[in-house]
Motif scaffolding. Structure first.
Motif, PDB file in Angstrom:
ATOM      1  N   VAL A  78       0.820  -1.216   0.000  1.00 58.97           N
ATOM      2  CA  VAL A  78       0.000   0.000   0.000  1.00 58.97           C
ATOM      3  C   VAL A  78       0.851   1.262   0.000  1.00 58.97           C
ATOM      4  O   VAL A  78       0.741   2.099  -0.896  1.00 58.97           O
ATOM      5  N   PHE A  79       1.736   1.396   0.985  1.00 56.15           N
ATOM      6  CA  PHE A  79       2.466   2.661   1.118  1.00 56.15           C
ATOM      7  C   PHE A  79       3.505   2.837   0.002  1.00 56.15           C
ATOM      8  O   PHE A  79       3.646   3.913  -0.548  1.00 56.15           O
ATOM      9  N   LEU A  80       4.249   1.767  -0.289  1.00 50.09           N
ATOM     10  CA  LEU A  80       5.316   1.915  -1.279  1.00 50.09           C
ATOM     11  C   LEU A  80       4.781   1.801  -2.706  1.00 50.09           C
ATOM     12  O   LEU A  80       4.998   2.677  -3.534  1.00 50.09           O
ATOM     13  N   ASN A  81       4.063   0.693  -2.978  1.00 45.74           N
ATOM     14  CA  ASN A  81       3.680   0.466  -4.372  1.00 45.74           C
ATOM     15  C   ASN A  81       2.452   1.257  -4.778  1.00 45.74           C
ATOM     16  O   ASN A  81       2.363   1.734  -5.899  1.00 45.74           O
ATOM     17  N   PHE A  82       1.502   1.401  -3.882  1.00 51.66           N
ATOM     18  CA  PHE A  82       0.268   2.093  -4.269  1.00 51.66           C
ATOM     19  C   PHE A  82       0.409   3.607  -4.143  1.00 51.66           C
ATOM     20  O   PHE A  82       0.116   4.342  -5.073  1.00 51.66           O
ATOM     21  N   ARG A 133      11.102   4.441  -0.419  1.00 52.80           N
ATOM     22  CA  ARG A 133      11.595   3.246   0.280  1.00 52.80           C
ATOM     23  C   ARG A 133      12.572   3.653   1.371  1.00 52.80           C
ATOM     24  O   ARG A 133      13.141   4.745   1.322  1.00 52.80           O
ATOM     25  N   SER A 134      12.771   2.783   2.320  1.00 49.62           N
ATOM     26  CA  SER A 134      13.795   2.947   3.371  1.00 49.62           C
ATOM     27  C   SER A 134      13.599   4.179   4.237  1.00 49.62           C
ATOM     28  O   SER A 134      14.493   4.559   4.972  1.00 49.62           O
ATOM     29  N   ALA A 135      12.442   4.830   4.158  1.00 49.95           N
ATOM     30  CA  ALA A 135      12.282   6.080   4.902  1.00 49.95           C
ATOM     31  C   ALA A 135      11.606   5.846   6.252  1.00 49.95           C
ATOM     32  O   ALA A 135      10.692   5.030   6.351  1.00 49.95           O
ATOM     33  N   PRO A 136      12.049   6.568   7.281  1.00 48.51           N
ATOM     34  CA  PRO A 136      11.402   6.452   8.591  1.00 48.51           C
ATOM     35  C   PRO A 136       9.911   6.772   8.525  1.00 48.51           C
ATOM     36  O   PRO A 136       9.137   6.252   9.316  1.00 48.51           O
ATOM     37  N   ILE A 172      10.000  -3.032   3.909  1.00 51.18           N
ATOM     38  CA  ILE A 172       9.889  -1.738   3.244  1.00 51.18           C
ATOM     39  C   ILE A 172      11.251  -1.108   3.030  1.00 51.18           C
ATOM     40  O   ILE A 172      11.388   0.091   2.912  1.00 51.18           O
ATOM     41  N   GLY A 173      12.268  -1.962   2.997  1.00 53.98           N
ATOM     42  CA  GLY A 173      13.574  -1.515   2.540  1.00 53.98           C
ATOM     43  C   GLY A 173      14.406  -0.768   3.558  1.00 53.98           C
ATOM     44  O   GLY A 173      15.362  -0.099   3.200  1.00 53.98           O
ATOM     45  N   MET A 174      14.072  -0.874   4.854  1.00 56.12           N
ATOM     46  CA  MET A 174      14.913  -0.183   5.829  1.00 56.12           C
ATOM     47  C   MET A 174      16.116  -1.032   6.194  1.00 56.12           C
ATOM     48  O   MET A 174      16.747  -0.850   7.232  1.00 56.12           O
ATOM     49  N   VAL A 175      16.442  -1.965   5.304  1.00 55.26           N
ATOM     50  CA  VAL A 175      17.503  -2.915   5.611  1.00 55.26           C
ATOM     51  C   VAL A 175      18.757  -2.583   4.807  1.00 55.26           C
ATOM     52  O   VAL A 175      19.735  -3.294   4.831  1.00 55.26           O
ATOM     53  N   THR A 201      12.203  11.557   5.817  1.00 57.93           N
ATOM     54  CA  THR A 201      12.142  10.997   4.466  1.00 57.93           C
ATOM     55  C   THR A 201      13.508  10.555   3.963  1.00 57.93           C
ATOM     56  O   THR A 201      13.621  10.020   2.873  1.00 57.93           O
ATOM     57  N   ASP A 202      14.560  10.780   4.778  1.00 59.04           N
ATOM     58  CA  ASP A 202      15.890  10.304   4.385  1.00 59.04           C
ATOM     59  C   ASP A 202      15.949   8.790   4.511  1.00 59.04           C
ATOM     60  O   ASP A 202      15.333   8.229   5.400  1.00 59.04           O
TER      61      ASP A 202
END
Lengths: 274, 348, 426
Positions: free
Chosen positions: C268-272, C277-280, C358-361, C372-373
């Motif tokens: 939802v948040f990333l693709n839609f 990505r990777s953002a707090p 969600i890519g915070m890895v 947003t960093d």
């Protein structure tokens, strides 16, 4: 050890409705005190309870009568911070002795509670619970007999004989209380303690229990705590009046109710306070 | 009294910030004609604000529902796309899992194999080991705390056990991978048993430890809800404490305990980090606790971490696995919640 | 009822034996319970011992003092920062051990110190341009392997082939030590830098700030929404099928595996919605949805514990339901709600799995400056380090875990204190 007391009663089983003086003493309380933490609930109590009679403990709420009753089979042990002092002699042996096995004591001194508390099991399992844990029966048919006898003695058999496998909690309040009595009897106690057994029952159920108490008296020593003075007058031979943690007066029921010696007793039975 | 007030102000400002801004305009507009008395006006204003506030509250409450709807929709939507590429039956009943898609389309098995049975079996194996540890230990600990321990002891032991529940799963994963797994492997070496360094045993054991406080605190609640009168009834007949516990309290508390165990199982099934760090990636279909197995959650992570195009069967498979995971845990949770609620009502 | 039926009498001998058995069973059972408690407590003990014994050394760092000659040949005075500081550092080490001649040995010798040495030298030269041409002494971190050797993690008594430090390096190290050049100092780097490929340069500040921004978003979303939901459900919602469904739904959400929330965030948040990505920001949103049920449940319990008599008193004085709430019920319930929120935040702080989705890895060196960093969070940092092959990263992992646990314990203690302080019996 204590099994020697489980044999036939030593004294005559003759019941004298009036005096009780000819009966042997079953319990003798000597300077019994109870503290709940800082609070003293009972001040030195001295009280004899005769065998095969009904002794009623009466008094206003919070006077310590239930606390005293619970001392008689050491039910106070399970309350945190409760300290019992003095001696309680059961057939001459001090039950407050730490060496006394409470398990055995409670098998000898059964208890029926204020609110019927059948286990969430079948009627049969409720009654057979005691014999099973104490290992008093060897075979399944013996167990059936014990259950039937106990239910008969509690005058419940005819009402439940066709549904022994139904849950005990499904019975009516009065039936539940008689089930609890049957459950206590099944262990073959010598004494049955009753803590306001009728306080949550309707008058008809109460009448049945009182009738039952009259019958049980022939075989058991009964100590009953009651709020109802009429009940004490109806079922007991001896009555002890408790007030503010002390025994104010003890004597034959008839005498207590007709000719109390202490003014506090008189005040209570005439309804001036309570 | 000031602190609660300050806290409330913070809450009200946060919860109603939006509301105040929007309703202020309406209030001002309503205020201007000014023909009515002040009291009437205040009342009217108040009613308007309050009606609006209720709508805001309702909107906030619906977030929880929207979350569930969002979870279901996103999982189902992506799964449907996955099943357009891979037949449902292959996924549900396939015995081979190797999602590595080939680099060139003309290679064999270009689409990879997506049979979830080995993952499911691995998940169950680890969950089983975890529950074999957590259920007896947690239950016995709960019994000891509620029936035997003194108040003072309970006040010390309980927060200590709760520390276990507060430790992040990544810490357990680290512990499992770097301490427990090598320990088991060494034991295996000494005794001539081959224990994989990513054994189901290590992951299951550590997960069991993690779940102990979960089982114990839920069961303790359930056990202490058993009315005292039943205990007294049993003690009054000369039953020992253990007889009372085993024959009266536990049977009475059984539904609640089953509910607690179901919730714990659901948690073990959905646990991710311990599996990712301590269980393996190889999808072995085995019941051997010494072997490496992989789990549904591990594969979801593996499929989605790293760079990949989003529409491949590989990434969509993660959502199909997520759907299965969600469905299983949902069933377990709902059964557990209903059972526990029924039980609570029974003794309330 | 009058006919008496004889009952089996307890035989005293058998009875005594049975009694003994029963008491033995009692003691056994009690022991099982005690064993279970001890097992649980010893698990905590072992866990903490393992982490602390493996991690406390993170907080110290081995440094070596070297004399570097800021040669004019190697530094362009107009463009100092482009100077060949690597050479300068290497020359300084070669100067200490003139007997080393082989190329491989020389490279090994140069690797005794961390790559940070040349940056430190460069920064020094940039800051003190008038020192160029002079010899100065600076304190630089040793390489991670030498650090581990110095701390005794890599043991000298192992055969050379089984350790990462060669005999020759040990000789050099001991030589430096004899000259008094080796020192162990507090590891400031660990607390003031972001991730790095070199363990001796890796720190947790980036991850800690990532966690902070993520939790900030989580708090700002989940606290107001959670409190509002709790208020509606407990105080205003009609008791019907729908609210019952909402209640089951919330209880279920509390038990949904966290990774499923990660899938939701990804889809939802990333693709839609196409958020970064990777953002707090996204991490915080996902964790907010995850902690929402905890806060709602705690909030409802807190509201429920406020006695109805207080509401009745307020309503009796003519307060509207909303006034009753804001003036009376909510202030009284607030400590309970805050407790629940802190516990929810603690749970969110320790959460890893949904953030992986969600890519915070990612490997992020820069310290994030906003929501947003690209950032990572502490648990994910722990996961990343635990996966690294360098021995020194195991130590860093334990160290990071200690820091994370310290935060969590503080939060929990805060919650417990809050609960104790405002606990009221009505």
């Amino acid at each position: 050890m204590m099994t020697s007391h489980n044999n036939e009663p030593q004294a005559n089983p003759f019941v004298d409705g009036g005096s009780g003086s000819r009966s042997t003493t079953k319990f003798a309380a000597k300077d019994v005190t109870v503290h709940y933490g800082e609070n003293q609930a009972l001040f030195p109590i001295n009280l004899d309870i005769p065998e095969k009679q009904v002794t009623a403990l009466i008094g206003p709420s919070g006077c310590g009568k239930s606390t005293f009753l619970r001392c008689l089979n050491r039910m106070n042990d399970i309350i945190d911070g409760c300290v019992v002092g003095g001696q309680i002699l059961l057939d001459g042996r001090n039950i407050n002795d730490p060496k006394v096995d409470v398990v055995q004591l409670r098998a000898q001194v059964g208890m029926v509670f204020q609110k019927p508390n059948p286990f969430p099991k079948s009627i049969f399992d409720n009654v057979s619970y005691g014999p099973k844990i104490h290992g008093t029966v060897a075979t399944a048919s013996d167990l059936d007999d014990v259950v039937e006898n106990s239910l008969r003695r509690a005058s419940l058999w005819d009402e439940v004989k066709d549904r022994l496998q139904d849950p005990g909690t499904g019975l009516s309040g009065g039936q539940q209380q008689r089930l609890c009595i049957a459950r206590a009897i099944a262990v073959e106690p010598e004494v049955i303690l009753m803590d306001e057994p009728c306080s949550s029952l309707d008058p008809i159920a109460t009448a049945k229990i009182e009738e039952l108490i009259n019958e049980l008296m022939q075989n058991y020593t009964i100590v009953i705590v009651t709020h109802s003075m009429q009940q004490a007058a109806r079922v007991s031979q001896r009555t002890a009046f408790f007030h503010l943690g002390k025994v104010v007066e003890i004597g034959n029921t008839q005498q207590i109710f007709t000719n109390p010696k202490d003014h506090r007793t008189q005040g209570y039975i005439t309804g001036r306070y309570g | 009294m000031t602190s609660p007030f300050v806290l409330t102000v913070v809450a009200v400002v946060l919860a109603g910030g939006l509301l105040l801004q929007k309703s202020a305009r309406r209030i001002l507009v309503g205020w201007l004609p000014g023909s009515r008395t002040f009291r009437q006006e205040t009342n009217r204003r108040r009613k308007l604000t309050e009606r609006f506030a209720i709508y805001v509250l309702i909107a906030c409450s619906s977030v929880a529902i929207l979350t569930t709807v969002g979870i279901i929709l996103s999982l189902v939507f992506e799964s449907v796309r996955f099943f357009a590429l891979i037949p449902v039956t292959d996924f549900l009943f396939g015995l081979k899992w190797s999602p590595q898609t080939a680099l060139r389309t003309d290679q064999v098995a270009a689409t990879g194999l997506f049979g979830m049975i080995p993952l499911f079996a691995g998940t169950l194996l680890i969950t089983l080991i975890a529950m074999l540890i957590a259920a007896p230990i947690g239950l016995l600990a709960a019994i000891y705390m509620s029936e035997y321990a003194s108040r003072a002891a309970r006040d010390i032991i309980k927060p200590c056990l709760e520390i276990l529940a507060g430790i992040p799963t990544v810490v357990y994963g680290f512990f499992a991978a770097l301490t427990v797994a090598p320990f088991f492997r060494n034991i295996g070496d000494v005794n001539g048993i081959v224990i994989s360094s990513e054994s189901a045993l290590a992951a299951g054991l550590v997960m069991g430890i993690m779940i102990i406080p979960f089982v114990s605190s839920l069961s303790e609640d359930v056990i202490s809800a058993v009315p005292q009168s039943l205990r007294e009834g049993s003690y009054g007949m000369g039953a020992t404490q253990s007889e009372t516990i085993k024959q009266v309290i536990l049977p009475a508390a059984l539904p609640g305990i089953i509910g607690a165990l179901l919730l714990a199982t659901s948690r073990a099934i959905g646990e991710t980090m311990i599996d990712v760090m301590a269980a393996g990636l190889s999808a072995n279909l085995t019941a051997n606790p010494f072997a490496a197995v992989t789990t549904v959650t591990v594969q979801i992570v593996t499929l989605l971490v790293g760079d990949q195009e989003f529409d491949s069967a590989k990434t969509l498979a993660a959502f199909a696995l997520g759907l299965v995971l969600f469905f299983i845990t949902l069933v377990l949770n709902v059964i557990a919640l209903v059972v526990v609620n029924k039980y609570r009502e029974h003794y309330d | 009822m009058t006919d008496l039926i004889t009952m089996p009498v307890r035989a005293s001998k058998a009875g005594a034996a049975r009694l003994k058995q029963r008491h033995a069973a009692e003691r056994r059972f009690r022991f099982y319970g005690l064993f279970a408690i001890c097992f649980g407590l010893s698990c905590i003990g072992i866990l903490f011992f393992t982490i602390i014994s493996g991690g406390y050394s993170t907080f110290s760092q081995t440094v070596v003092t070297i004399d570097i000659n800021l040669e004019r040949d190697l530094i362009d005075a107009k463009n100092i920062s482009d100077g060949d500081f690597r050479k300068i550092v290497q020359n300084s080490l070669y100067g200490l051990f003139p007997e080393v001649t082989g190329r491989r040995d020389k490279r090994k010798l140069a690797n005794l110190v961390s790559p940070a040495a040349e940056y430190q030298a460069r920064d020094y030269a940039v800051a003190n341009p008038h020192h160029i041409g002079k010899t100065i002494s600076i304190q630089v971190p040793t390489s991670d392997d030498m650090d581990q050797f110095s701390k005794g993690v890599i043991r000298a008594d192992l055969p050379e082939s089984e350790r990462r430090v060669s005999d020759l390096e040990i000789v050099w190290f001991n030589g430096l030590k004899e000259q008094g050049r080796i020192e162990t100092i507090f590891n400031r780097t660990f607390f003031k830098s972001g991730d790095s490929r070199d363990p001796e340069l890796a720190g947790i500040l980036g991850a800690a700030l990532g966690s902070f921004y993520t939790l900030l978003v989580t708090f700002l979303l989940s606290f107001p929404i959670g409190v509002a939901s709790a208020i509606y459900l407990e105080e205003f919602a009609p008791k019907n099928r729908l609210t019952q469904l909402i209640e089951i739904n919330i209880n279920n959400l509390a038990a949904v595996p966290s990774i499923v929330f990660g899938l939701l965030g990804l889809a939802v948040f990333l693709n839609f919605f196409g958020l970064p990505r990777s953002a707090p920001l996204v991490g915080g949103m996902v964790l907010a949805l995850m902690t929402l049920p905890t806060i709602i449940i705690a909030g409802r319990a807190a509201l429920k514990s406020v006695p109805p008599s207080i509401r009745q008193a307020a309503i009796g004085l003519g307060a509207s339901p909303m006034q009753t709430l804001t003036h009376h019920t909510l202030p009284l319930a607030m400590p309970g709600m805050m407790t629940g929120t802190i516990l929810g935040m603690a749970q969110a702080l320790g959460e890893t799995a949904p953030l992986l989705m969600i890519g915070m890895v990612a490997f992020i060196v820069d310290i994030p400056a906003g929501i947003t960093d690209p950032a990572t969070v502490m648990p994910v940092q722990i996961y990343l380090w635990s996966d690294s092959p360098e021995r020194a990263f195991i130590e860093r992992t334990s160290g990071a875990i200690m820091v994370l646990l310290a935060f969590l314990i503080t939060m929990n203690a805060l919650a417990v204190n809050l609960r104790k302080k405002f606990e009221q019996k009505w």
